[in-house]
Write an enzyme that holds these catalytic residues in place. Structure first.
Site, mmCIF file in Angstrom:
data_model
loop_
_atom_site.group_PDB
_atom_site.id
_atom_site.type_symbol
_atom_site.label_atom_id
_atom_site.label_comp_id
_atom_site.label_asym_id
_atom_site.label_seq_id
_atom_site.Cartn_x
_atom_site.Cartn_y
_atom_site.Cartn_z
ATOM 1 C CE LYS A 277 -4.011 -1.713 2.612
ATOM 2 N NZ LYS A 277 -4.990 -1.543 1.525
ATOM 3 N NE ARG A 351 -11.089 -9.596 -2.161
ATOM 4 C CZ ARG A 351 -11.448 -8.699 -3.071
ATOM 5 N NH1 ARG A 351 -11.814 -9.081 -4.285
ATOM 6 N NH2 ARG A 351 -11.481 -7.413 -2.788
HETATM 7 N N1 BES Z 1 -8.307 -3.679 4.306
HETATM 8 C C1 BES Z 1 -8.379 -3.258 2.963
HETATM 9 C C2 BES Z 1 -9.640 -2.453 2.649
HETATM 10 C C3 BES Z 1 -9.669 -1.068 3.226
HETATM 11 C C4 BES Z 1 -8.914 -0.052 2.645
HETATM 12 C C5 BES Z 1 -10.480 -0.773 4.274
HETATM 13 C C6 BES Z 1 -8.963 1.226 3.160
HETATM 14 C C7 BES Z 1 -10.543 0.503 4.793
HETATM 15 C C8 BES Z 1 -9.775 1.503 4.238
HETATM 16 C C9 BES Z 1 -8.368 -4.475 2.034
HETATM 17 O O1 BES Z 1 -7.593 -5.526 2.466
HETATM 18 C C10 BES Z 1 -7.819 -4.005 0.731
HETATM 19 O O2 BES Z 1 -6.680 -3.657 0.700
HETATM 20 N N2 BES Z 1 -8.652 -4.021 -0.304
HETATM 21 C C11 BES Z 1 -8.246 -3.583 -1.586
HETATM 22 C C12 BES Z 1 -8.838 -4.528 -2.591
HETATM 23 C C13 BES Z 1 -8.322 -4.305 -3.978
HETATM 24 C C14 BES Z 1 -6.851 -4.680 -4.049
HETATM 25 C C15 BES Z 1 -9.130 -5.146 -4.919
HETATM 26 C C16 BES Z 1 -8.775 -2.161 -1.783
HETATM 27 O O3 BES Z 1 -9.882 -1.864 -1.335
HETATM 28 O O4 BES Z 1 -8.046 -1.344 -2.332
HETATM 29 MN MN MN Z 2 -5.566 -5.315 1.814
#
Ligand code: BES
Ligand code: MN
Ligand code: ZN
Length: 495
Positions: A277, A351
């Site tokens: 990230k 997931r």
């Molecule tokens: N934990 C995150 C989702 C999230 C991001 C929750 C920011 C709250 C604030 C999750 O694991 C994630 O990183 N999801 C990705 C999915 C994508 C790679 C398809 C996302 O939402 O960017």
């Molecule tokens: Mn994630």
């Protein structure tokens, strides 16, 4: 905080602070009429000035009121019945004004405020939750523990005498139990990732088993390997902290009654893995275990309320970090269900840990399954920070959650779980990919989970936008503990 109901007339009230509603145009609610005449005329003066100022509904803190020893908080409401939001705002205003006093005890005459379609027990429960919210302090990792201590110790709710006292007492019990669950959830969620690890979460779940109706079982990575949880283990590979699968069973119902399963994402820190990230606000990814923390919170509430239902809480817990041994984009893993997954983005890890936890949940033959996860950033884009997303394969379950959300004010909004979206998960190399591209990210995430819940009456809550607040008031909200508790109360009542 201690809560009670009282039907003492106002002139016999000996608490430190009286919280009295007044209606617009400025007039006191009839409940105040028993105050001494000099007090009433002084208050009438104050209200007249307020009215002249043209202020609609201020909350006023009054000291040295003639004829009474107490402080008085006048809380302004519109003459017509309030909606839920206006009542909750009133509670917040009152709590922040009350916080400026050093009152130890207060009586709320706010039970006399008309709120559309809500009874006194609802007003009491919401007041308790507002009071506990305003009294909440996180100090676990601060060296000075008593910082900003709240002097308020007790709130009494005044009853008009027409409502059932038993129901109001039950509202107090429910409010306190739900607040305790929310507090546990917040405390766990606010802890940093270096303290709240999968092993720490597991330890807290074991503590809950001190209650006679709760049993906790913890599975370690060896157990997971034996169960072929290839997806959950794949996420954990990039981290030196070992993963845990936390299983809590609450037995409040009949022995043979099928349980409700609550499956909560317990990712104690999500750096994204190799699909790292960006750095900004990455600290907030300590909150990626809020779904799991809410399951522990609900367990706490259930034990306190002794609700006659069976509930099993399952929390897959892991970190998601980049490491030489970490899962890589393009890797293919085999889930416990036997279905293979091409991991196109290691940041879509929630997931992956949930799918194995869901398959594991099959052994409990649950009547309903609800998973709770900070699953997608896309959910924040769709719904912002007010409502959680809900999607599901069983519309009656989704409807029950929507209803519980409206009542608790811990609301949800349904997104469609339509077949069309599932096609976005197609992979050339495995049974499915773990991402479906940018469009409808919350829906394709749910479509992914749906492939592991075909045997269930299932709903999914995406709490990415509601589980915590960013900015100056950064902190966990404790959502959706109230929603889930209300859902379970409704479920128990329906028999
Ligand atoms: N934990 C995150 C989702 C999230 C991001 C929750 C920011 C709250 C604030 C999750 O694991 C994630 O990183 N999801 C990705 C999915 C994508 C790679 C398809 C996302 O939402 O960017
Ligand atoms: Mn994630
Ligand atoms: Zn995550």
């Amino acid at each position: 905080m201690h809560y009670s109901v009282s039907d003492k007339p106002i002139n016999k009230d000996d608490s430190d602070c009286l919280v009295i509603p007044y209606a617009q145009p400025a007039e006191l609610k009839p409940i105040a009429q028993r105050l001494p005449a000099e007090t009433l005329s002084w208050l009438a003066d104050v209200l007249e000035q307020e009215h002249a100022r043209g202020d609609k509904s201020r909350t006023l803190l009054l000291h040295r009121v003639p004829g009474v020893e107490q402080r008085i908080i006048l809380a302004g409401v519109k003459k017509t019945a309030l909606n839920d939001r206006a009542y909750l705002k009133l509670l917040n205003d009152v709590m922040s004004v009350l916080g400026e006093t050093n009152a130890r005890t207060a009586t709320f005459y706010l039970t006399h405020v008309d709120v559309k379609k809500r009874d006194t027990s609802w007003k009491i429960r919401q007041a308790i939750l507002a009071a506990e919210e305003s009294a909440y302090r996180y100090d676990e990792t601060k060296s000075k523990k008593d910082h900003d201590k709240v002097p308020l110790e007790a709130i009494s709710f005044h009853l008009a005498g027409t409502e059932s006292k038993d129901r109001c007492e039950l509202a107090i019990k429910q409010g306190c139990s739900i607040a305790e669950g929310i507090t546990l959830t917040k405390d766990l969620a606010n802890l940093p990732g270096n303290i709240c690890t999968p092993r720490h979460l597991a330890k807290q779940a074991e503590k809950l088993a001190a209650h006679e109706k709760i049993t906790t079982t913890i599975l370690d990575e060896e157990d997971m390997a034996e169960l072929s949880m290839g997806a959950l283990l794949a996420v954990s590979r990039g981290s030196r902290e070992p993963a845990r699968l936390i299983v809590m069973e609450y037995k409040g119902g009949k022995e043979d009654e099928a349980p409700i399963a609550l499956v909560g994402k317990g990712l104690t820190f999500d750096a994204g893995g190799i699909s790292l990230k960006p750095g900004a606000s990455m600290d907030e990814m300590k909150y990626d275990m809020c779904g799991g923390a809410s399951v522990l919170g609900v367990m706490q509430t259930l034990a306190q309320l002794e609700l006659p239902v069976n509930v099993v809480g399952v929390v897959p817990s892991s970190e998601n970090l980049p490491d030489g041994d970490a899962l890589k984009p393009g890797d293919i893993v085999t889930s416990m269900s036997g279905q293979t997954i091409e991991v196109l983005n290691t940041d879509a890890e929630g997931r992956l840990i949930l799918c194995d936890a869901l398959t594991y949940t099959e052994r409990f033959k649950p009547a309903r399954v609800i998973d709770i996860a900070t699953l997608t950033g896309a959910c924040i884009i769709a719904l912002g920070h007010h409502l959680s997303g809900v999607l599901g394969s069983h519309q009656k379950l989704v409807d029950a959650l929507i209803k519980a959300g409206e009542f608790s004010r811990d609301g949800v909004w349904q997104l469609p779980l339509a077949d069309e979206y599932d096609e976005q998960l197609k992979s050339n190399f495995a049974d499915m990919a773990n991402i479906g591209g940018r469009p409808a990210g919350t829906i394709t995430a749910a479509c992914f989970l749906a492939r592991f819940t075909r045997k269930f009456k299932w709903a999914h809550l995406d709490i990415a936008g509601t589980a915590w607040k960013s900015g100056k008031a950064k902190g966990a909200t404790g959502r959706p503990v109230h929603l889930l508790a209300q859902f379970l109360i409704d479920y128990a009542n329906a028999g």
